[in-house]
Design an enzyme around this catalytic site. Structure first.
Site, PDB file in Angstrom:
ATOM      1  N   ARG A 284      31.221  -2.380  27.760  1.00 32.44           N
ATOM      2  CA  ARG A 284      29.804  -2.146  27.826  1.00 32.44           C
ATOM      3  C   ARG A 284      28.778  -2.361  26.583  1.00 32.44           C
ATOM      4  O   ARG A 284      28.006  -2.826  26.527  1.00 32.44           O
ATOM      5  CB  ARG A 284      29.690  -1.708  28.939  1.00 32.44           C
ATOM      6  CG  ARG A 284      29.699  -2.691  30.579  1.00 32.44           C
ATOM      7  CD  ARG A 284      29.212  -1.349  31.241  1.00 32.44           C
ATOM      8  NE  ARG A 284      28.268  -1.496  31.763  1.00 32.44           N
ATOM      9  CZ  ARG A 284      27.136  -0.668  32.687  1.00 32.44           C
ATOM     10  NH1 ARG A 284      28.548   0.046  33.194  1.00 32.44           N
ATOM     11  NH2 ARG A 284      25.849  -0.805  32.964  1.00 32.44           N
TER      12      ARG A 284
ATOM     13  N   GLY B 252      26.609   9.378  43.047  1.00 28.40           N
ATOM     14  CA  GLY B 252      26.561  10.198  44.244  1.00 28.40           C
ATOM     15  C   GLY B 252      25.972  11.355  44.436  1.00 28.40           C
ATOM     16  O   GLY B 252      25.161  11.711  43.685  1.00 28.40           O
TER      17      GLY B 252
END
Length: 451
Positions: A18, A144
């Protein structure tokens, strides 16, 4: 007190697709140091410490960078991408040697500090099996969640698996973890891959540690400190945070930054006392700045040592290998490279001094050029102490200008000029015996005149 041993495992195998770059992600720079260099610099060092860096296949450049930063770094290759726990176990050989504390970090988190690593180790000293670094996210989407009961970490729930109530939790997993080194393999080897991707995830270590009767806890830090970098935009955000941190540290040391937000610093810049930096200054790697030095606006400095009470700029460019003695002055539109300018040297206007040594208290006039490149090789110019080089002079290297010599304006010097001699204009006429001294006497109203 007995010093606890430690192993820091830095996961640096990511390709960074990316980033849209052929450069491995962890080799991109923040504050003129690679992301990996920042993390390795923060990891524990000294007696009883060891370091392992997990890299991807064909990433020799990452291994080389690890060795450059930390000679004690061991490198291990993760040949398949099967999750974070799988990456950690690529360093099984290092883990199996046995240490008290194991720290697991990521090579793309350049803002993590040594203090945070030390805080993660505190619960291990108190008997915990595992400590996880957490942060309060402004927007927790995608992270998370850390599920806690009292002061105990119960589980790490990935965003996709979290219930609506759990998604409201803002305490998130930073990914950095500390494990009791004597229980680490027993925990890591129990992590399975029964998930949709068939990968081995490090967060599963929390439940396994608790199932084995161990304690898991959370250590909190700021969101900025654990910024991971996956895109060029995130790289720029990390740069902004790092620059703010470096500017604050400089000002706390007593540096005067007139417009701090406009000054760019490198992570290794060092400062003496009473340094002043004006707006729009860029300081690259390898720069040391001594007491009382002033750097004026729009100057660019890289790999340079500045003595005490030096004045730089405005609009000066100091390139690698420059060294300035105490009281030296570099003025506007002056460029130096691989040049040593001793104490009191003045180069005030529109000059290039490259591959040169300039003796103390010499004056280099406007438009002076050391012609150091002949199209094939670089050559050196040596200027003695107390020399005077007139405006618009070209010194064609290799050449030596003697102590106290005088170079007249517009001269092109291709031959050595002896001590206290004078070279005049383009005919390069050299008066070898006391010429410069007699010229100065004439200028100050003495009776001796030069014919």
């Amino acid at each position: 007190m007995t010093v606890r041993s430690s192993l820091t495992i830095v996961l640096a195998a990511g390709e960074g697709t990316r980033m849209r770059s052929s450069l491995p992600k962890v080799l991109h720079p923040v504050a003129q140091q690679t992301l990996l260099a920042h993390v390795l610099g923060a990891a524990p060092k000294g007696t009883g410490t060891s370091l392992a860096v997990v890299i991807g296949p064909d990433h020799q450049a990452v291994a080389d960078e690890a060795k450059r930063i930390r000679q004690d770094a061991l490198t291990f290759v993760q040949r398949e991408r099967l999750g974070t726990a799988h990456a950690v176990l690529a360093a099984r050989e290092a883990i199996a040697r046995g240490v008290d504390d194991i720290l697991i970090a990521f090579g793309d988190t350049p803002l993590i500090t040594p203090e945070t690593f030390e805080r993660l180790r505190v619960p291990l000293r108190k008997g915990a099996a595992l400590a996880v670094l957490g942060f309060r996210a402004a927007d927790p989407t995608g992270y998370g969640r850390l599920l806690v009961e009292g002061d105990q970490l119960v589980a790490i729930r990935e965003h996709a698996d979290a219930s609506p109530a759990e998604r409201k939790i803002t305490l998130c997993n930073a990914g950095v973890m500390a494990l009791d080194g004597h229980r680490a393999l027993a925990i890591l080897d129990r992590i399975g891959n029964a998930n949709s991707k068939g990968e081995y995830y490090l967060p599963d270590a929390v439940g396994i540690a608790r199932a084995q009767g161990g304690e898991a806890v959370v250590i909190e830090t700021s969101e900025d400190e654990v910024r991971g970098i996956n895109t060029k935009a995130q790289l720029a955000e990390a740069e902004s945070v790092m620059q703010a941190r470096l500017r604050k540290a400089a000002m706390e040391q007593g540096v005067t930054l007139i417009a701090p937000e406009t000054v760019y610093l490198a992570a290794d810049t060092t400062f003496g006392k009473d340094v002043t930096i004006e707006p729009f200054v860029v300081i690259g790697p390898g720069v040391s700045i001594s007491d009382g030095t002033v750097i004026h606006s729009f100057s660019h400095i890289v790999q340079t040592a500045l003595g005490k009470n030096v004045s730089i700029g405005p609009y000066a460019r100091l390139r690698p290998g420059t060294s300035l003695g105490d009281g030296a002055r570099i003025g506007n539109f002056v460029e130096t490279k691989a040049a040593t300018l001793e104490a009191g040297v003045k180069v005030n206007h529109l000059s290039y001094i490259g591959d040169a040594t300039v003796g103390a208290n010499s004056n280099i006039g406007a438009g002076t050029i050391t012609c150091n490149y002949d199209g094939f090789k670089k050559h050196k110019t040596v200027i003695g102490t107390g020399a005077f080089v007139g405006t618009n002079s070209s010194l064609v290297a290799p050449v030596k200008i003697g102590n106290g010599a005088y170079i007249g304006s517009g001269s092109v010097i291709t031959k050595d000029v002896p001590d206290d001699a004078m070279a005049l204009e383009r005919n390069q006429q050299t008066i070898r015996e006391g010429g410069a001294a007699r010229y100065r006497e004439m200028k100050t109203g003495g009776k001796k005149k030069e014919g």
